[in-house]
Design an enzyme around this catalytic site. Structure first.
Site, PDB file in Angstrom:
ATOM      1  N   ASN A  16      37.770  35.684  34.512  1.00  0.00           N
ATOM      2  CA  ASN A  16      39.179  36.034  34.744  1.00  0.00           C
ATOM      3  C   ASN A  16      39.688  35.175  35.898  1.00  0.00           C
ATOM      4  O   ASN A  16      39.395  35.451  37.052  1.00  0.00           O
ATOM      5  CB  ASN A  16      39.302  37.525  35.086  1.00  0.00           C
ATOM      6  CG  ASN A  16      40.729  37.917  35.464  1.00  0.00           C
ATOM      7  OD1 ASN A  16      41.673  37.177  35.174  1.00  0.00           O
ATOM      8  ND2 ASN A  16      40.893  39.057  36.100  1.00  0.00           N
ATOM      9  N   TRP A  17      40.429  34.148  35.542  1.00  0.00           N
ATOM     10  CA  TRP A  17      40.899  33.193  36.571  1.00  0.00           C
ATOM     11  C   TRP A  17      42.127  33.693  37.331  1.00  0.00           C
ATOM     12  O   TRP A  17      42.601  33.025  38.251  1.00  0.00           O
ATOM     13  CB  TRP A  17      41.210  31.831  35.926  1.00  0.00           C
ATOM     14  CG  TRP A  17      39.985  31.076  35.508  1.00  0.00           C
ATOM     15  CD1 TRP A  17      38.680  31.398  35.775  1.00  0.00           C
ATOM     16  CD2 TRP A  17      39.946  29.850  34.770  1.00  0.00           C
ATOM     17  NE1 TRP A  17      37.833  30.458  35.246  1.00  0.00           N
ATOM     18  CE2 TRP A  17      38.594  29.493  34.618  1.00  0.00           C
ATOM     19  CE3 TRP A  17      40.922  29.027  34.218  1.00  0.00           C
ATOM     20  CZ2 TRP A  17      38.190  28.350  33.941  1.00  0.00           C
ATOM     21  CZ3 TRP A  17      40.533  27.887  33.541  1.00  0.00           C
ATOM     22  CH2 TRP A  17      39.176  27.551  33.402  1.00  0.00           C
ATOM     23  N   LYS A  18      42.677  34.821  36.892  1.00  0.00           N
ATOM     24  CA  LYS A  18      43.862  35.382  37.553  1.00  0.00           C
ATOM     25  C   LYS A  18      44.966  34.305  37.662  1.00  0.00           C
ATOM     26  O   LYS A  18      45.157  33.560  36.710  1.00  0.00           O
ATOM     27  CB  LYS A  18      43.488  35.962  38.912  1.00  0.00           C
ATOM     28  CG  LYS A  18      42.260  36.871  38.822  1.00  0.00           C
ATOM     29  CD  LYS A  18      41.982  37.635  40.060  1.00  0.00           C
ATOM     30  CE  LYS A  18      40.660  38.359  39.921  1.00  0.00           C
ATOM     31  NZ  LYS A  18      40.459  39.398  40.890  1.00  0.00           N
ATOM     32  N   HIS A 100      44.159  45.649  33.941  1.00  0.00           N
ATOM     33  CA  HIS A 100      43.441  45.211  35.152  1.00  0.00           C
ATOM     34  C   HIS A 100      44.021  45.939  36.369  1.00  0.00           C
ATOM     35  O   HIS A 100      45.235  46.154  36.451  1.00  0.00           O
ATOM     36  CB  HIS A 100      43.576  43.687  35.316  1.00  0.00           C
ATOM     37  CG  HIS A 100      42.641  43.153  36.346  1.00  0.00           C
ATOM     38  ND1 HIS A 100      42.904  43.244  37.686  1.00  0.00           N
ATOM     39  CD2 HIS A 100      41.434  42.548  36.237  1.00  0.00           C
ATOM     40  CE1 HIS A 100      41.893  42.712  38.365  1.00  0.00           C
ATOM     41  NE2 HIS A 100      40.980  42.276  37.506  1.00  0.00           N
ATOM     42  N   GLU A 102      44.691  45.021  39.262  1.00  0.00           N
ATOM     43  CA  GLU A 102      45.745  44.320  40.011  1.00  0.00           C
ATOM     44  C   GLU A 102      47.103  44.546  39.356  1.00  0.00           C
ATOM     45  O   GLU A 102      48.118  44.649  40.043  1.00  0.00           O
ATOM     46  CB  GLU A 102      45.403  42.815  40.109  1.00  0.00           C
ATOM     47  CG  GLU A 102      44.289  42.588  41.114  1.00  0.00           C
ATOM     48  CD  GLU A 102      43.438  41.367  40.852  1.00  0.00           C
ATOM     49  OE1 GLU A 102      43.813  40.512  40.029  1.00  0.00           O
ATOM     50  OE2 GLU A 102      42.366  41.275  41.478  1.00  0.00           O
ATOM     51  N   GLU A 174      35.315  48.321  36.413  1.00  0.00           N
ATOM     52  CA  GLU A 174      35.588  47.529  37.610  1.00  0.00           C
ATOM     53  C   GLU A 174      36.058  48.455  38.730  1.00  0.00           C
ATOM     54  O   GLU A 174      37.267  48.768  38.820  1.00  0.00           O
ATOM     55  CB  GLU A 174      36.699  46.508  37.331  1.00  0.00           C
ATOM     56  CG  GLU A 174      36.361  45.502  36.261  1.00  0.00           C
ATOM     57  CD  GLU A 174      37.083  44.183  36.493  1.00  0.00           C
ATOM     58  OE1 GLU A 174      36.399  43.175  36.631  1.00  0.00           O
ATOM     59  OE2 GLU A 174      38.324  44.172  36.568  1.00  0.00           O
ATOM     60  N   GLY A 180      36.726  41.539  44.546  1.00  0.00           N
ATOM     61  CA  GLY A 180      37.009  40.540  45.582  1.00  0.00           C
ATOM     62  C   GLY A 180      36.627  40.952  46.990  1.00  0.00           C
ATOM     63  O   GLY A 180      37.157  40.409  47.961  1.00  0.00           O
ATOM     64  N   SER A 220      32.932  41.605  42.341  1.00  0.00           N
ATOM     65  CA  SER A 220      32.087  40.856  43.289  1.00  0.00           C
ATOM     66  C   SER A 220      30.751  40.410  42.687  1.00  0.00           C
ATOM     67  O   SER A 220      29.713  40.443  43.357  1.00  0.00           O
ATOM     68  CB  SER A 220      31.859  41.675  44.560  1.00  0.00           C
ATOM     69  OG  SER A 220      33.086  41.845  45.242  1.00  0.00           O
ATOM     70  N   GLY A 241      35.697  37.483  38.397  1.00  0.00           N
ATOM     71  CA  GLY A 241      36.921  36.914  38.954  1.00  0.00           C
ATOM     72  C   GLY A 241      36.606  35.716  39.826  1.00  0.00           C
ATOM     73  O   GLY A 241      36.426  34.585  39.345  1.00  0.00           O
ATOM     74  N   GLY A 242      36.513  35.931  41.134  1.00  0.00           N
ATOM     75  CA  GLY A 242      36.346  34.865  42.121  1.00  0.00           C
ATOM     76  C   GLY A 242      35.283  33.828  41.756  1.00  0.00           C
ATOM     77  O   GLY A 242      35.554  32.618  41.804  1.00  0.00           O
TER      78      GLY A 242
HETATM   79  C1  PEP Z   1      38.251  40.926  38.554  1.00  0.00           C
HETATM   80  O1  PEP Z   1      39.319  40.770  39.144  1.00  0.00           O
HETATM   81  O2  PEP Z   1      38.244  41.254  37.368  1.00  0.00           O
HETATM   82  C2  PEP Z   1      37.018  40.714  39.303  1.00  0.00           C
HETATM   83  C3  PEP Z   1      35.931  41.199  38.826  1.00  0.00           C
HETATM   84  O3  PEP Z   1      37.138  40.005  40.477  1.00  0.00           O
HETATM   85  P1  PEP Z   1      35.952  39.547  41.445  1.00  0.00           P
HETATM   86  O4  PEP Z   1      34.812  39.063  40.578  1.00  0.00           O
HETATM   87  O5  PEP Z   1      36.536  38.479  42.281  1.00  0.00           O
HETATM   88  O6  PEP Z   1      35.544  40.760  42.238  1.00  0.00           O
END
Ligand code: PEP
Length: 258
Positions: A16-18, A100, A102, A174, A180, A220, A241-242
């Protein structure tokens, strides 16, 4: 009891590149690094969810399955700035992230909107990647199970026929406090949410459906913790994500599961 042995299901790793990267040039570069770094595996699905504007360009030359990060629930019409499941489907996009945290936080996306998006995705044969998870406050109040059960019941409300796409539906656990932050739940906590999701889906539908849906962990994840989050918990894969914005780190994670 549910079978926690998911060896026969392909593992699913989703990037997930957001709202990244800033340009198509950087996106193209990232795709190339990931492609070069990943060793082939037959029992593995890698899905990339870039910003929507890059989707069709990536499609042409990547070879990855693609997901859109969000859809609107109506099929077409006067909804400025939105993208329908039909538009995504016609771009040969297979997956859509829905709900999601966010979007729930910054765009006030409610469980009711999530449910409408689930209905639209399934009706248009786009596979949902449904995100659920508790906030830190909810974790502290020890209400995680109730939150998860409630989010699932509301997301699947009124959806009677998911048979045709069961094996493509993903539910990503999640925890909001883990996204993050470099903080993660324990293996036992992830395992018990996995079983809770299966139990809830089994109650809503049936046991076969619960066994077929893919349940993922996200929050994370990096190349040091990724393997255990799947191997020790019975999860079917990861939503990342990150770490997915670093091409070599993402490829390292994928390669743990070949
Ligand atoms: C996400 O936003 O779906 C996610 C899992 O982010 P991160 O891996 O950065 O915690």
């Amino acid at each position: 009891m549910f079978n926690n042995n998911t060896d026969n299901k392909p593992k699913i790793i989703i990037a997930n590149w957001k709202m990244n990267p800033d340009s198509f040039g950087e996106t193209d570069n990232l795709i190339k690094i990931i492609k070069k770094g990943i060793k082939k595996s037959d029992n593995l699905k890698v899905i990339i969810c870039p910003p929507a504007v890059y989707l069709s360009k990536i499609k042409a030359n990547s070879g990855f399955d693609l997901g859109i990060q969000n859809i609107f629930w109506e099929d077409r019409g006067a909804f400025t700035g939105e993208i329908s499941a039909i538009i995504a489907k016609n771009l040969k996009i297979k997956y859509t992230i829905i709900g999601h945290s966010e979007r729930r936080k910054y765009l006030n996306e409610t469980d009711e909107m999530v449910n409408l998006k689930m209905q639209s995705a399934l009706k248009n044969k786009l596979s949902p990647i449904l995100c659920i998870g508790e906030t830190l406050e909810e974790k502290k109040k020890d209400v995680t199970s109730g939150v998860i059960t409630n989010q699932l019941k509301k997301a699947f409300k009124g959806i009677s026929n998911i048979k045709y796409s069961i094996s493509n539906i993903c539910i990503a656990y999640e925890p909001v406090w883990a996204i993050g932050t470099s903080k993660t739940p324990s293996i036992d906590e992830i395992m018990s949410v996995n079983l809770l999701i299966k139990k809830t889906i089994s109650n809503l539908y049936d046991r076969e459906t619960a066994e077929k849906i893919s349940i993922l962990y996200g929050g994370s994840v990096d190349s040091k913790n990724a393997f255990d989050f799947v191997d020790k918990t019975g999860m079917d894969g990861l939503l990342i994500g990150g770490a997915s914005l670093n091409g070599s780190e993402f490829a390292r994670i994928v390669n743990l599961f070949e």
